[in-house]
Scaffold this motif. Structure first.
Motif, PDB file in Angstrom:
ATOM      1  N   ILE A   4      46.619  43.291  40.839  1.00 53.49           N
ATOM      2  CA  ILE A   4      45.215  43.655  40.636  1.00 53.49           C
ATOM      3  C   ILE A   4      44.297  42.491  40.961  1.00 53.49           C
ATOM      4  O   ILE A   4      43.162  42.701  41.402  1.00 53.49           O
ATOM      5  CB  ILE A   4      44.961  44.233  39.220  1.00 53.49           C
ATOM      6  CG1 ILE A   4      43.601  44.931  39.150  1.00 53.49           C
ATOM      7  CG2 ILE A   4      45.070  43.162  38.155  1.00 53.49           C
ATOM      8  CD1 ILE A   4      43.421  46.096  40.086  1.00 53.49           C
ATOM      9  N   MET A   5      44.763  41.260  40.765  1.00 53.01           N
ATOM     10  CA  MET A   5      43.945  40.104  41.154  1.00 53.01           C
ATOM     11  C   MET A   5      43.572  40.188  42.625  1.00 53.01           C
ATOM     12  O   MET A   5      42.403  40.167  42.994  1.00 53.01           O
ATOM     13  CB  MET A   5      44.720  38.793  40.956  1.00 53.01           C
ATOM     14  CG  MET A   5      44.820  38.255  39.597  1.00 53.01           C
ATOM     15  SD  MET A   5      45.770  36.714  39.726  1.00 53.01           S
ATOM     16  CE  MET A   5      46.610  36.726  38.177  1.00 53.01           C
ATOM     17  N   LEU A   6      44.590  40.270  43.456  1.00 53.18           N
ATOM     18  CA  LEU A   6      44.364  40.273  44.900  1.00 53.18           C
ATOM     19  C   LEU A   6      43.880  41.632  45.401  1.00 53.18           C
ATOM     20  O   LEU A   6      42.962  41.714  46.217  1.00 53.18           O
ATOM     21  CB  LEU A   6      45.641  39.861  45.625  1.00 53.18           C
ATOM     22  CG  LEU A   6      46.119  38.437  45.351  1.00 53.18           C
ATOM     23  CD1 LEU A   6      47.437  38.163  46.069  1.00 53.18           C
ATOM     24  CD2 LEU A   6      45.067  37.425  45.738  1.00 53.18           C
ATOM     25  N   GLY A   7      44.503  42.695  44.905  1.00 55.34           N
ATOM     26  CA  GLY A   7      44.098  44.034  45.336  1.00 55.34           C
ATOM     27  C   GLY A   7      42.675  44.361  44.934  1.00 55.34           C
ATOM     28  O   GLY A   7      41.911  44.950  45.702  1.00 55.34           O
ATOM     29  N   GLY A  43      31.980  48.551  42.743  1.00 58.54           N
ATOM     30  CA  GLY A  43      31.968  48.010  41.387  1.00 58.54           C
ATOM     31  C   GLY A  43      33.130  48.460  40.536  1.00 58.54           C
ATOM     32  O   GLY A  43      33.393  47.882  39.481  1.00 58.54           O
ATOM     33  N   THR A  44      33.842  49.473  40.976  1.00 56.81           N
ATOM     34  CA  THR A  44      34.936  49.995  40.153  1.00 56.81           C
ATOM     35  C   THR A  44      36.089  49.008  40.028  1.00 56.81           C
ATOM     36  O   THR A  44      36.788  49.003  39.020  1.00 56.81           O
ATOM     37  CB  THR A  44      35.461  51.325  40.722  1.00 56.81           C
ATOM     38  OG1 THR A  44      35.869  51.124  42.077  1.00 56.81           O
ATOM     39  CG2 THR A  44      34.395  52.404  40.663  1.00 56.81           C
ATOM     40  N   GLN A  45      36.282  48.158  41.016  1.00 53.79           N
ATOM     41  CA  GLN A  45      37.382  47.204  40.940  1.00 53.79           C
ATOM     42  C   GLN A  45      37.195  46.228  39.775  1.00 53.79           C
ATOM     43  O   GLN A  45      38.171  45.806  39.161  1.00 53.79           O
ATOM     44  CB  GLN A  45      37.538  46.436  42.262  1.00 53.79           C
ATOM     45  CG  GLN A  45      38.209  47.244  43.340  1.00 53.79           C
ATOM     46  CD  GLN A  45      37.271  48.171  44.085  1.00 53.79           C
ATOM     47  OE1 GLN A  45      36.199  48.517  43.640  1.00 53.79           O
ATOM     48  NE2 GLN A  45      37.698  48.602  45.263  1.00 53.79           N
ATOM     49  N   SER A  70      46.903  49.001  43.170  1.00 50.74           N
ATOM     50  CA  SER A  70      47.029  47.645  42.622  1.00 50.74           C
ATOM     51  C   SER A  70      47.018  47.680  41.101  1.00 50.74           C
ATOM     52  O   SER A  70      47.807  46.985  40.448  1.00 50.74           O
ATOM     53  CB  SER A  70      45.892  46.755  43.124  1.00 50.74           C
ATOM     54  OG  SER A  70      45.941  46.619  44.512  1.00 50.74           O
ATOM     55  N   LEU A  71      46.119  48.476  40.531  1.00 51.27           N
ATOM     56  CA  LEU A  71      46.058  48.599  39.075  1.00 51.27           C
ATOM     57  C   LEU A  71      47.355  49.202  38.529  1.00 51.27           C
ATOM     58  O   LEU A  71      47.920  48.695  37.556  1.00 51.27           O
ATOM     59  CB  LEU A  71      44.862  49.453  38.654  1.00 51.27           C
ATOM     60  CG  LEU A  71      44.741  49.755  37.159  1.00 51.27           C
ATOM     61  CD1 LEU A  71      44.603  48.466  36.358  1.00 51.27           C
ATOM     62  CD2 LEU A  71      43.574  50.690  36.900  1.00 51.27           C
ATOM     63  N   VAL A  72      47.831  50.254  39.162  1.00 55.21           N
ATOM     64  CA  VAL A  72      49.081  50.886  38.713  1.00 55.21           C
ATOM     65  C   VAL A  72      50.245  49.902  38.815  1.00 55.21           C
ATOM     66  O   VAL A  72      51.075  49.807  37.915  1.00 55.21           O
ATOM     67  CB  VAL A  72      49.364  52.182  39.512  1.00 55.21           C
ATOM     68  CG1 VAL A  72      50.764  52.710  39.248  1.00 55.21           C
ATOM     69  CG2 VAL A  72      48.322  53.242  39.181  1.00 55.21           C
TER      70      VAL A  72
END
Length: 162
Positions: free
Chosen positions: A104-107, A62-64, A150-152
């Protein structure tokens, strides 16, 4: 196609990027947590005392969804939408923001699903050797690392998009 982009404008493209970042990450998190929940219900029907261990494993994918939300907020903040003075974006600027959201979309989407698979398999540890469940959590953490990357990546790209 050019007329379409001129009609939509740069801000709309940026909003599409933010919406996809949040939405795709949440879809991945829903899929991942759902898989773990399905696996956990079988264990909990036999041994309800393992609820906390199963819940920890279920929460990890759920963190993503949170990372996608953070990326969306960061982008809106960076472009001044919370200050009441939003940046005027050309179509090229809007496309740059949209592309900055792709990591972040894909990751987020793919790592949440992969992490859900690892966590669902880790439910077997809870069933057979409950005291070793942290091994499953650690394996989930390895997948989590790529969601964080991905977020970074998205944040770095958003900082340099304009």
């Amino acid at each position: 196609m050019v007329a379409f982009f001129e009609m939509v404008g740069g801000q709309a493209l940026a909003f599409i990027g933010f919406a996809l970042a949040v939405g795709m990450c949440c879809i991945g998190s829903a899929k991942g947590t759902g898989m773990v929940g399905e696996a956990a219900t079988g264990v909990l029907s036999e041994t309800p005392e393992h609820f906390t261990k199963c819940m920890i494993l279920q929460a990890l994918p759920g963190t993503q969804g949170l990372y996608g939300l953070a990326a969306g907020f960061f982008g809106l903040f960076t472009l001044g939408f919370f200050s009441g003075n939003p940046a005027t974006l050309t179509v090229a600027d809007g496309m740059a923001v949209l592309m900055a959201c792709v990591p972040i979309m894909l990751g987020g989407l793919l790592s949440a699903i992969a992490q859900g698979r690892v966590a669902a398999a880790s439910i077997n540890i809870v069933a057979k050797k409950p005291d070793d469940y942290m091994k499953g959590v650690i394996m989930c953490g390895i997948v989590e690392f790529y969601a964080i990357l991905s977020l970074v990546g998205t944040i770095l790209l958003l900082m340099n998009a304009l």
